[in-house]
Design a protein around this motif. Structure first.
Motif, PDB file in Angstrom:
ATOM      1  N   PRO A 189       0.701  -1.117  -0.012  1.00  0.00           N
ATOM      2  CA  PRO A 189      -0.036   0.055  -0.083  1.00  0.00           C
ATOM      3  C   PRO A 189       0.918   1.248  -0.081  1.00  0.00           C
ATOM      4  CG  PRO A 189      -0.996  -1.559   1.394  1.00  0.00           C
ATOM      5  CD  PRO A 189       0.317  -2.188   1.124  1.00  0.00           C
ATOM      6  N   LEU A 190       1.872   1.312   0.776  1.00  0.00           N
ATOM      7  CA  LEU A 190       2.744   2.649   0.843  1.00  0.00           C
ATOM      8  C   LEU A 190       3.321   2.742  -0.377  1.00  0.00           C
ATOM      9  CD1 LEU A 190       3.664   4.806   2.462  1.00  0.00           C
ATOM     10  CD2 LEU A 190       5.418   3.790   3.262  1.00  0.00           C
ATOM     11  N   LEU A 191       4.160   1.790  -1.114  1.00  0.00           N
ATOM     12  CA  LEU A 191       4.606   2.091  -2.268  1.00  0.00           C
ATOM     13  C   LEU A 191       3.575   2.458  -3.423  1.00  0.00           C
ATOM     14  CD1 LEU A 191       7.459   1.410  -3.859  1.00  0.00           C
ATOM     15  CD2 LEU A 191       6.750  -0.793  -4.337  1.00  0.00           C
ATOM     16  N   PHE A 192       2.327   1.815  -3.427  1.00  0.00           N
ATOM     17  CA  PHE A 192       1.434   2.193  -4.132  1.00  0.00           C
ATOM     18  C   PHE A 192       1.013   3.681  -3.974  1.00  0.00           C
ATOM     19  CE2 PHE A 192      -3.315   2.052  -5.516  1.00  0.00           C
ATOM     20  CZ  PHE A 192      -3.015   1.995  -7.070  1.00  0.00           C
ATOM     21  N   LEU A 218       1.246   9.546  -5.418  1.00  0.00           N
ATOM     22  CA  LEU A 218       1.738  10.938  -5.331  1.00  0.00           C
ATOM     23  C   LEU A 218       2.743  11.553  -6.434  1.00  0.00           C
ATOM     24  CD1 LEU A 218       2.577  10.772  -1.477  1.00  0.00           C
ATOM     25  CD2 LEU A 218       0.558  11.790  -2.637  1.00  0.00           C
ATOM     26  N   LYS A 219       3.415  10.702  -6.986  1.00  0.00           N
ATOM     27  CA  LYS A 219       4.287  10.931  -8.188  1.00  0.00           C
ATOM     28  C   LYS A 219       3.503  11.367  -9.641  1.00  0.00           C
ATOM     29  CE  LYS A 219       8.377   8.365  -6.696  1.00  0.00           C
ATOM     30  NZ  LYS A 219       9.211   7.286  -6.949  1.00  0.00           N
ATOM     31  N   GLN A 220       2.469  10.735  -9.539  1.00  0.00           N
ATOM     32  CA  GLN A 220       1.422  10.928 -10.717  1.00  0.00           C
ATOM     33  C   GLN A 220       0.692  12.119 -10.544  1.00  0.00           C
ATOM     34  OE1 GLN A 220      -0.868   7.378 -11.680  1.00  0.00           O
ATOM     35  NE2 GLN A 220       0.981   6.097 -11.634  1.00  0.00           N
ATOM     36  N   GLY A 221       0.748  12.754  -9.323  1.00  0.00           N
ATOM     37  CA  GLY A 221       0.026  14.034  -9.095  1.00  0.00           C
ATOM     38  C   GLY A 221      -1.112  13.995  -8.418  1.00  0.00           C
ATOM     39  N   TYR A 222      -1.698  12.822  -7.799  1.00  0.00           N
ATOM     40  CA  TYR A 222      -2.851  12.823  -7.108  1.00  0.00           C
ATOM     41  C   TYR A 222      -2.559  13.699  -5.696  1.00  0.00           C
ATOM     42  CZ  TYR A 222      -4.836   9.452 -10.369  1.00  0.00           C
ATOM     43  OH  TYR A 222      -5.124   8.786 -11.243  1.00  0.00           O
ATOM     44  N   ASP A 267      -5.709  13.446  -0.218  1.00  0.00           N
ATOM     45  CA  ASP A 267      -6.546  12.033  -0.697  1.00  0.00           C
ATOM     46  C   ASP A 267      -5.942  10.839  -0.430  1.00  0.00           C
ATOM     47  OD1 ASP A 267      -8.877  13.803  -1.281  1.00  0.00           O
ATOM     48  OD2 ASP A 267      -8.152  13.859  -3.423  1.00  0.00           O
ATOM     49  N   VAL A 268      -4.472  10.855  -0.953  1.00  0.00           N
ATOM     50  CA  VAL A 268      -3.925   9.462  -0.808  1.00  0.00           C
ATOM     51  C   VAL A 268      -3.517   9.067   0.569  1.00  0.00           C
ATOM     52  CG1 VAL A 268      -1.580   8.506  -1.754  1.00  0.00           C
ATOM     53  CG2 VAL A 268      -2.963   9.805  -3.006  1.00  0.00           C
ATOM     54  N   THR A 269      -3.053  10.055   1.244  1.00  0.00           N
ATOM     55  CA  THR A 269      -2.499   9.678   2.621  1.00  0.00           C
ATOM     56  C   THR A 269      -3.144   9.283   3.696  1.00  0.00           C
ATOM     57  OG1 THR A 269      -2.047  12.102   3.057  1.00  0.00           O
ATOM     58  CG2 THR A 269      -0.172  10.999   2.313  1.00  0.00           C
ATOM     59  N   LYS A 270      -4.727   9.562   3.338  1.00  0.00           N
ATOM     60  CA  LYS A 270      -5.641   9.468   4.395  1.00  0.00           C
ATOM     61  C   LYS A 270      -5.727   7.731   4.661  1.00  0.00           C
ATOM     62  CE  LYS A 270      -9.875  10.307   1.724  1.00  0.00           C
ATOM     63  NZ  LYS A 270     -10.973  11.218   1.494  1.00  0.00           N
ATOM     64  N   VAL A 287      20.611  14.102  14.572  1.00  0.00           N
ATOM     65  CA  VAL A 287      19.786  13.287  14.290  1.00  0.00           C
ATOM     66  C   VAL A 287      19.434  13.777  12.485  1.00  0.00           C
ATOM     67  CG1 VAL A 287      17.543  12.226  14.278  1.00  0.00           C
ATOM     68  CG2 VAL A 287      18.784  12.835  16.638  1.00  0.00           C
ATOM     69  N   LEU A 288      19.398  12.946  11.693  1.00  0.00           N
ATOM     70  CA  LEU A 288      19.151  13.195  10.252  1.00  0.00           C
ATOM     71  C   LEU A 288      17.677  12.954  10.181  1.00  0.00           C
ATOM     72  CD1 LEU A 288      20.602  13.598   7.373  1.00  0.00           C
ATOM     73  CD2 LEU A 288      20.312  10.793   7.238  1.00  0.00           C
ATOM     74  N   ILE A 289      17.202  13.993   9.368  1.00  0.00           N
ATOM     75  CA  ILE A 289      15.747  13.849   9.192  1.00  0.00           C
ATOM     76  C   ILE A 289      15.539  13.794   7.590  1.00  0.00           C
ATOM     77  CG2 ILE A 289      13.608  15.067   9.552  1.00  0.00           C
ATOM     78  CD1 ILE A 289      14.999  16.590  11.851  1.00  0.00           C
ATOM     79  N   VAL A 290      14.745  12.967   7.142  1.00  0.00           N
ATOM     80  CA  VAL A 290      14.653  12.799   5.641  1.00  0.00           C
ATOM     81  C   VAL A 290      13.165  12.247   5.666  1.00  0.00           C
ATOM     82  CG1 VAL A 290      16.828  11.903   5.152  1.00  0.00           C
ATOM     83  CG2 VAL A 290      15.335  10.175   5.606  1.00  0.00           C
ATOM     84  N   SER A 291      12.486  12.235   4.247  1.00  0.00           N
ATOM     85  CA  SER A 291      11.164  11.808   4.123  1.00  0.00           C
ATOM     86  C   SER A 291      11.440  10.439   3.641  1.00  0.00           C
ATOM     87  CB  SER A 291      10.566  12.723   2.844  1.00  0.00           C
ATOM     88  OG  SER A 291      11.162  12.493   1.681  1.00  0.00           O
ATOM     89  N   ILE A 292      10.311   9.737   3.524  1.00  0.00           N
ATOM     90  CA  ILE A 292      10.351   8.155   3.189  1.00  0.00           C
ATOM     91  C   ILE A 292      10.732   8.151   1.702  1.00  0.00           C
ATOM     92  CG2 ILE A 292       7.643   8.362   2.386  1.00  0.00           C
ATOM     93  CD1 ILE A 292       9.721   5.401   4.183  1.00  0.00           C
ATOM     94  N   GLN A 293      10.301   9.218   0.873  1.00  0.00           N
ATOM     95  CA  GLN A 293      10.668   9.273  -0.448  1.00  0.00           C
ATOM     96  C   GLN A 293      12.189   9.456  -0.752  1.00  0.00           C
ATOM     97  OE1 GLN A 293       8.198  11.285   1.030  1.00  0.00           O
ATOM     98  NE2 GLN A 293       6.647  11.245  -0.647  1.00  0.00           N
ATOM     99  N   GLU A 294      12.862  10.097   0.262  1.00  0.00           N
ATOM    100  CA  GLU A 294      14.387  10.238   0.248  1.00  0.00           C
ATOM    101  C   GLU A 294      15.260   9.134   0.973  1.00  0.00           C
ATOM    102  OE1 GLU A 294      13.909  15.110   0.434  1.00  0.00           O
ATOM    103  OE2 GLU A 294      13.783  13.801   2.289  1.00  0.00           O
TER     104      GLU A 294
END
Length: 219
Positions: A53-56, A61-65, A69-72, A189-196
């Motif tokens: 589900p998370l990868l999907f 998100l990359k497709q612009g949705y 809406d997506v993360t809920k 502490v390093l702080i990154v997003s899941i995409q990174e």
């Protein structure tokens, strides 16, 4: 397709018949659309299962949705699982939801250990869908570094709980967020997003040098 994508995120596993009725689509048309999703879904016995589900969600998100809406439809389990999978892909031995109950209470979301170097990645996952303010991120980082210091203090207890802790020599503390963080480092502490996270691990030494982060020796 938007309704289809979000229905899959919400239900995770659903029969073609039920999904057809939910979306008001003919089953044959629905089946052809599902097949276009390739590796994101599995169809067995007329049931559709969303594999990751998370990868999907990240792909949507990359497709612009819409981020909202997506993360809920995501939960903490999706987020931690994905972080663990990324560590595993980089040859770390991974443990999720590590807990120590005595002599102190301690919990760490995701731990990865590289057996060759002895480097451990200790991750605190924050999957808040509305983002995290700079001040809150700083507070989260401060709590995470205290948590790691507590782990080191009680390392002799911790290593009895997981055999791979005996390979641990140094710890890199990381906060992983769902959204792009407003700051990248606080209190070592390093702080990154899941995409990174994947690209961060690919060039970890360079990233640590860039932000002046020193791995913390265990002993």
């Amino acid at each position: 397709m938007k309704q289809l994508y979000f229905a899959l995120l919400k239900h995770r596993e659903i029969s073609i018949k039920d999904l057809s009725e939910l979306l008001g689509l003919d089953e044959r048309i629905l089946y052809s659309k599902i097949k276009e999703l390739g590796r994101y879904v599995t169809i067995v016995n007329n049931k559709i299962k969303l594999n990751d589900p998370l990868l999907f969600a990240i792909q949507l998100l990359k497709q612009g949705y819409s981020f909202k809406d997506v993360t809920k439809y995501l939960d903490w389990h999706d987020f931690e699982k994905f972080s663990a999978e990324i560590l595993g892909a980089h040859k770390y031995i991974v443990k999720t939801n590590f807990r120590l109950t005595k002599p102190v209470r301690l919990e760490i979301d995701v731990i990865g250990i590289d057996l060759g170097s002895g480097r451990g990645i200790f991750i605190d996952c924050k999957h808040w869908i509305h983002g995290i303010s700079r001040k809150t991120l700083m507070e989260i980082a401060e709590k995470h570094i205290l948590r790691i210091k507590k782990f080191i203090k009680y390392y002799s207890w911790a290593k009895t709980k997981w055999t791979y802790f005996r390979y641990l020599r140094k710890i890199v503390p990381i906060i992983v967020t769902l959204t792009t963080p407003s700051i990248r480092m606080h209190e070592n502490v390093l702080i990154v997003s899941i995409q990174e996270l994947n690209s961060t691990l690919l060039d970890l030494n360079m990233v640590l040098d860039l932000f002046g982060i020193e791995p913390i020796p265990v002993y």
